[in-house]
Design a protein around this motif. Structure first.
Motif, short mmCIF file in Angstrom:
data_model
loop_
_atom_site.label_atom_id
_atom_site.label_comp_id
_atom_site.label_asym_id
_atom_site.label_seq_id
_atom_site.Cartn_x
_atom_site.Cartn_y
_atom_site.Cartn_z
N VAL A 139 41.84 35.54 31.50
CA VAL A 139 42.87 36.54 31.18
C VAL A 139 44.16 36.22 31.91
O VAL A 139 45.26 36.27 31.34
N LEU A 140 44.05 35.87 33.19
CA LEU A 140 45.24 35.56 33.98
C LEU A 140 45.98 34.35 33.44
O LEU A 140 47.21 34.31 33.42
N TYR A 141 45.22 33.35 33.00
CA TYR A 141 45.85 32.13 32.49
C TYR A 141 46.72 32.40 31.27
O TYR A 141 47.62 31.61 30.96
N ARG A 142 46.44 33.48 30.57
CA ARG A 142 47.16 33.75 29.33
C ARG A 142 48.14 34.91 29.45
O ARG A 142 48.53 35.52 28.48
N THR A 143 48.55 35.20 30.68
CA THR A 143 49.58 36.20 30.92
C THR A 143 50.89 35.49 31.27
O THR A 143 50.89 34.32 31.65
N PRO A 144 52.03 36.21 31.18
CA PRO A 144 53.31 35.58 31.52
C PRO A 144 53.40 35.16 32.98
O PRO A 144 54.26 34.38 33.35
N TYR A 145 52.51 35.70 33.85
CA TYR A 145 52.57 35.37 35.28
C TYR A 145 51.53 34.34 35.67
O TYR A 145 51.16 34.23 36.81
N TRP A 146 51.07 33.58 34.73
CA TRP A 146 50.03 32.58 34.96
C TRP A 146 50.44 31.61 36.07
O TRP A 146 51.44 30.90 35.98
N GLY A 147 49.63 31.61 37.13
CA GLY A 147 49.86 30.66 38.21
C GLY A 147 50.99 31.01 39.15
O GLY A 147 51.31 30.22 40.02
N TRP A 148 51.61 32.20 39.02
CA TRP A 148 52.76 32.53 39.87
C TRP A 148 52.40 33.75 40.71
O TRP A 148 52.64 34.87 40.34
N LEU B 1 38.75 26.36 27.99
CA LEU B 1 39.56 27.53 28.33
C LEU B 1 40.16 27.42 29.73
O LEU B 1 41.22 27.99 30.01
N SER B 2 39.48 26.71 30.62
CA SER B 2 39.93 26.61 32.01
C SER B 2 40.98 25.54 32.22
O SER B 2 41.70 25.57 33.21
N GLU C 91 46.08 34.75 41.43
CA GLU C 91 45.20 33.65 41.03
C GLU C 91 44.51 33.03 42.23
O GLU C 91 43.33 32.67 42.16
N VAL C 92 45.22 32.92 43.36
CA VAL C 92 44.61 32.35 44.56
C VAL C 92 43.42 33.19 44.99
O VAL C 92 42.35 32.67 45.33
N VAL C 93 43.58 34.52 44.98
CA VAL C 93 42.49 35.41 45.37
C VAL C 93 41.30 35.24 44.44
O VAL C 93 40.14 35.16 44.88
N LEU C 94 41.56 35.18 43.14
CA LEU C 94 40.47 35.01 42.18
C LEU C 94 39.79 33.65 42.34
O LEU C 94 38.56 33.54 42.25
N GLN C 95 40.57 32.60 42.58
CA GLN C 95 39.98 31.29 42.76
C GLN C 95 39.08 31.26 43.99
O GLN C 95 37.97 30.69 43.96
N LEU C 96 39.52 31.88 45.07
CA LEU C 96 38.71 31.90 46.28
C LEU C 96 37.46 32.77 46.10
O LEU C 96 36.39 32.45 46.63
N ILE D 74 34.32 36.76 37.25
CA ILE D 74 35.55 36.18 37.83
C ILE D 74 36.11 35.09 36.93
O ILE D 74 37.34 34.97 36.76
N THR D 75 35.24 34.29 36.34
CA THR D 75 35.70 33.28 35.39
C THR D 75 36.43 33.93 34.22
O THR D 75 37.49 33.45 33.78
N GLY D 76 35.89 35.03 33.72
CA GLY D 76 36.55 35.75 32.63
C GLY D 76 37.90 36.30 33.04
O GLY D 76 38.87 36.26 32.27
#
Length: 692
Positions: free
Chosen positions: A299-308, A422-423, A312-317, A293-295
Motif C-alpha cells: 500500500v505504501l509503495y503505491r502512495t504519493p509518499y512512497w519512500g519519503w 509487487l515489491s 517505510e523505514v519503520v515498516l521495513q524494520l 506488514i508485507t501488505g
C-alpha cells in the motif's frame, strides 16, 4: 547448597560468553567507521563488512566444532590459548593511513583484505567463543538449558550494538575506540585462556547428573538431512533479509552507524527471544505478522509518499523483526541434543554466511538493481504462508503438516512470484540504462521533458531533451554555487574550478573559454554515464577534466593554492560523507584554494542538519560563511537547494548583488555547531527524526 553451587558454576561461562559477544559486535561499527571515509561513505562498506564478519563467524564456528570433536580434551585448552596469543599479537585493530586505497584496486576485495589483516584473527577467536563455551559447559551438564547461553551471547551482542551510537561514538574518538576495544580483548583473552586450561583438567559430567537431562545415548542419533537443510536455509533467509533491508534503508536515509546498528539489533533480539523464551514464538501469529506488514508495504509503495519518510523505514524494520522471529523460531524448535550443538551452530553460521555472500557478492554481479530486496520479501512471505498453512492446533501444542504444504506448492510458487513483482522498485517507466556497482544503483531515465540521472531514488542531475545547456536541479542560477560562479564570472580573468562530486556535470555549464574545471568523482560509472548520456561536459566552453577517486585523497595532491572555487557536492544516499566535513578536511580545502578562493558546500539533506557543522568549521578557519537557500522553479527545472558559501571576511564576493539575500549566521550560531574532526564526528546528533 547443590542448587546454589550449580548456579554459581555457570557464571564463568556466562561471563566469557557475554564479553566475547560484546567484543564481536562492538568491533563491527568501530572498524566500519574507521574505514568508511576511505571508500566514499558508501552503504556498501557496511554490507561488505557484514559479509566479512559472517564468513569469519562461520570459520570460527568451524574451528570450535573441529576443536571439540577431533582434538583430545586435554589438548584443547593448550591449543586454544596458543590461538588467543596469536590474536593478541594482531592488536591494535585500527588501520594506519598506509592502508588508504589508491583508487585502482577493487573496493570490495581491498576492503576484505584490509579487514582480514586488522581484525581477522581477533574476530575469528571471538566468533568461536559462543559454541566453544557452550560445548565446554555441556561437559558439565547435558541439559537443554545449555542453549540459554546462546541467548546470553546475543544479549552481549545487542548491548554492544545499542551502546555504540549512544555511549561510545559520542564520547570516544576512533583512536580511543580502537584502544579501548583492544584492551578489552586482552582481558577477554586472559579470562578465556584461564577457563580453557581449567576445563582441560576437569572430568566430564555424568549423563545423569541433572534431572531432566537427555540421555547421551540419544546423541549418537544423527539429525536428518531435512533438518540440517533447515538449519542452513532458515538462517540464510534471515541473514539475506537483514542485509537487503539494511542496504535499502541506508540508501534512502543516510549512511550513519545508528541505522546500521538498528537492523542488526533486531536480528539479535529475535535470537534472544527464540532461544531464551521459546514459548514466545507463536508460529501462526508471527507468520500472520509477516504477511500483514508485507501488505502494508504494498500500500505504501503505491502512495504519493512512497519512500519519503520514516514510515517505510519503520515498516521495513518491523518486517525484518517478524521474518527473523519466524526463521529463528523454527531453528530453535529444531535444536538437537547438546552433544551436537557445535554441528548445529556450524550450520546456523553457514546459513548466515550463505545469505551474506548472496547479497554482498552475488547480487551486485548479476543484477543492475536492488532486486534482492524483492526476492527476500517474496521468499519470506512464502515461508510465512507455508508456516501459517502447515501448523495446526493439537492437544499437545502445535505440529507442522508438511503434507498440507506440499499439496499447495504450486500456489506458493505463484504467490512468491507475485510478492516479488509487487515489491520490486520499478522506478521511472522510461529507463534508458541501469547499472550497479560498489557504490549503488545508477539509472538514466527520461522524466517529462528531461533526461535525469538517479542514484537509488535521489536525482543527481537533469538535462532537457532538447540539449539546452541551462543549469538545472540544485545548480540553477539562483543556487549558492550559481550565484558564486555568476559573480566571479563577471571578471575577465579565467577561473580554476574544482568540484568534488560530478553528478551529470551540470556545473560545467558555467564554464567560459579559458576556464579550467576539474571534477573529482569516486564512482567510475557516474563519469561514464555523465559523458555518454548528458551534454554538459562535452558542450562546456571550459576545459573540463574528470578525475576518479575519493575527494580528499585526490585533493591531497592538489594542495598548491591554485583553486578559485571549490564546490563540495559529494552525495551518497542523500548525505554528504562525514569525512568531507571535518576540521582536517577544511584545512585541506584551505591549502587548495587561493587566498581569494571561495568554498561552496552543498548541504541539501532531508535527514541531517548539516549547516551548523559547516558554519562551525568555517569559523575555525577564520572564514566568513553564509547560507544561500534557493527555491524550486518549474520553468527552469530547478530544485530547492541549500548551499553554504565560505570565503575570507574581506572577500569581494560578499558585496556581489547575487549574495544580497544570503543568510549570515550570528557568532553564537556559528559556535553552536559541533566541531567535527577525523577522529570524532557524531552524526546521530544531527539527525532530524521528524523529517517528512
Amino acid at each position: 547448597m547443590n542448587f546454589l553451587r550449580q548456579r554459581l558454576s555457570i557464571l564463568p561461562f556466562v561471563a566469557a560468553t557475554l564479553l566475547g559477544a560484546f567484543l564481536v559486535f562492538q568491533v563491527q561499527p568501530v572498524i566500519s567507521k574507521a574505514v568508511l571515509p576511505w571508500f566514499g561513505g558508501s552503504p556498501a562498506v557496511w554490507t561488505t563488512c557484514m559479509l566479512f564478519f559472517q564468513v569469519v563467524l562461520f570459520a570460527g564456528y568451524l574451528y570450535a566444532h573441529w576443536l571439540v570433536t577431533y582434538v583430545p580434551r586435554r589438548y584443547q585448552g593448550i591449543l586454544h590459548v596458543g590461538v588467543l596469543m596469536a590474536a593478541v599479537a594482531c592488536l591494535p585493530i585500527q588501520p594506519s593511513d598506509a592502508w588508504k586505497p589508491s583508487g585502482d584496486a577493487s573496493p570490495v576485495l581491498y576492503l576484505l583484505a584490509l579487514l582480514a589483516v586488522h581484525v581477522g584473527l581477533p574476530y575469528f577467536i571471538l566468533a568461536s567463543t559462543g559454541p566453544l563455551v557452550q560445548a565446554w559447559w555441556a561437559r558439565r551438564s547435558s541439559s537443554q538449558r545449555v542453549y540459554r547461553l546462546y541467548a546470553f551471547s546475543n544479549i552481549g551482542s545487542l548491548a554492544a550494538l545499542v551502546s555504540y551510537p549512544f555511549l561510545v561514538e559520542p564520547r570516544l574518538s576512533v583512536d580511543h575506540q580502537s584502544t579501548t576495544w583492544s584492551l578489552l580483548f586482552c582481558t577477554f583473552a586472559l579470562f578465556q585462556g584461564g577457563l580453557a586450561i581449567w576445563l582441560g583438567s576437569q572430568a566430564p559430567a555424568d549423563s545423569t547428573s541433572n534431572a531432566g537431562d537427555v540421555p547421551r545415548t540419544l546423541a549418537s542419533v544423527a539429525p536428518s538431512w531435512r533438518r540440517i537443510r533447515l538449519w542452513i536455509l532458515l538462517p540464510a533467509l534471515a541473514s539475506a533479509t537483514l542485509l537487503s533491508i539494511t542496504n535499502h534503508v541506508c540508501q534512502d536515509v543516510a549512511v550513519i552507524p545508528f541505522l546500521w546498528v538498528l537492523p542488526l539489533s533486531l536480528y539479535l533480539l529475535s535470537f534472544i527471544i527464540c532461544f531464551d523464551r521459546p514459548a514466545w514464538y507463536r508460529p501462526r501469529m508471527i507468520a500472520s505478522s509477516v504477511l500483514v506488514i508485507t501488505g502494508l508495504l504494498f500500500v505504501l509503495y503505491r502512495t504519493p509518499y512512497w519512500g519519503w519518510g520514516v514510515t517505510e523505514v519503520v515498516l521495513q524494520l518491523a518486517l525484518l523483526m517478524a521474518v527473523c522471529m519466524l526463521c529463528h523460531g523454527e531453528v530453535a524448535r529444531l535444536k538437537p541434543n547438546p552433544a551436537r550443538l557445535t554441528q548445529y551452530y556450524l550450520c546456523l553460521s553457514a546459513g548466515g554466511a550463505v545469505g551474506g555472500l548472496a547479497v554482498g557478492l552475488l547480487c551486485p554481479l548479476i543484477f543492475n538493481g536492488y532486486f534482492e530486496h524483492a526476492i527476500c520479501l517474496g521468499i519470506a512471505a512464502t515461508v510465512a504462508m507455508a508456516v501459517w498453512i502447515g501448523y495446526r492446533a493439537s492437544p499437545t501444542g502445535t505440529t507442522f503438516s508438511l503434507r498440507r504444504v506440499k499439496s499447495l506448492r504450486f500456489g506458493l510458487v505463484c504467490f512468491a512470484a507475485l510478492v516479488m513483482w509487487l515489491s520490486h522498485d520499478h522506478g521511472p517507466a522510461d529507463v534508458k540504462v541501469a547499472v550497479r556497482n560498489f557504490f549503488g544503483v545508477l539509472r538514466v531515465a527520461h522524466l517529462g521533458e528531461n533526461v535525469v540521472m538517479l542514484h537509488g531514488r535521489i536525482m543527481h542531475g537533469a538535462q532537457r531533451l532538447d540539449g539546452d545547456m541551462e543549469p538545472t536541479t540544485y545548480y540553477g542560477r539562483q543556487s549558492g554555487i550559481g550565484c558564486v560562479l555568476t559573480a566571479l564570472g563577471r571578471d575577465d580573468e579565467s577561473l580554476n574550478v574544482t568540484g568534488v562530486g560530478l553528478g551529470c556535470g551540470t556545473l560545467a555549464t558555467y564554464g567560459r573559454p579559458g576556464d579550467q574545471y576539474e571534477f573529482v568523482e569516486i564512482n567510475s560509472e557516474v563519469i561514464r554515464l555523465a559523458q555518454k548520456y548528458f551534454g554538459f561536459i562535452g558542450d562546456s566552453k571550459a576545459d573540463v577534466q574528470l578525475t576518479q577517486g575519493d575527494g580528499r585523497l585526490v585533493l591531497e595532491n592538489r594542495a598548491d593554492g591554485q583553486v578559485d572555487v571549490l564546490a563540495l557536492d559529494a552525495f551518497s544516499s542523500d548525505s554528504v560523507p562525514a569525512h568531507l566535513l571535518t576540521l582536517e578536511a577544511f584545512q585541506l580545502y584551505k591549502s587548495c584554494l587561493k587566498p581569494s578562493g571561495v568554498l561552496v558546500v552543498h548541504v541539501s539533506n532531508r535527514y541531517l542538519d548539516l549547516p551548523p557543522v559547516v558554519h562551525r568549521l568555517a569559523i575555525e578557519q577564520g572564514w566568513k560563511s553564509a547560507g544561500v537557500y534557493s527555491k524550486a522553479g518549474e520553468d527552469t527545472d530547478t530544485i530547492a537547494a541549500k548551499w553554504i558559501v565560505i570565503a575570507a571576511s574581506d572577500h569581494a564576493i560578499w558585496e556581489a548583488p547575487e549574495l544580497s539575500d544570503a543568510l549570515i549566521p550570528t557568532d553564537a550560531e556559528r559556535k553552536a555547531g559541533l566541531l567535527w574532526t577525523d577522529r570524532y564526528h557524531d552524526l546521530l546528533s544531527l539527525v532530524r527524526f521528524n523529517a517528512p
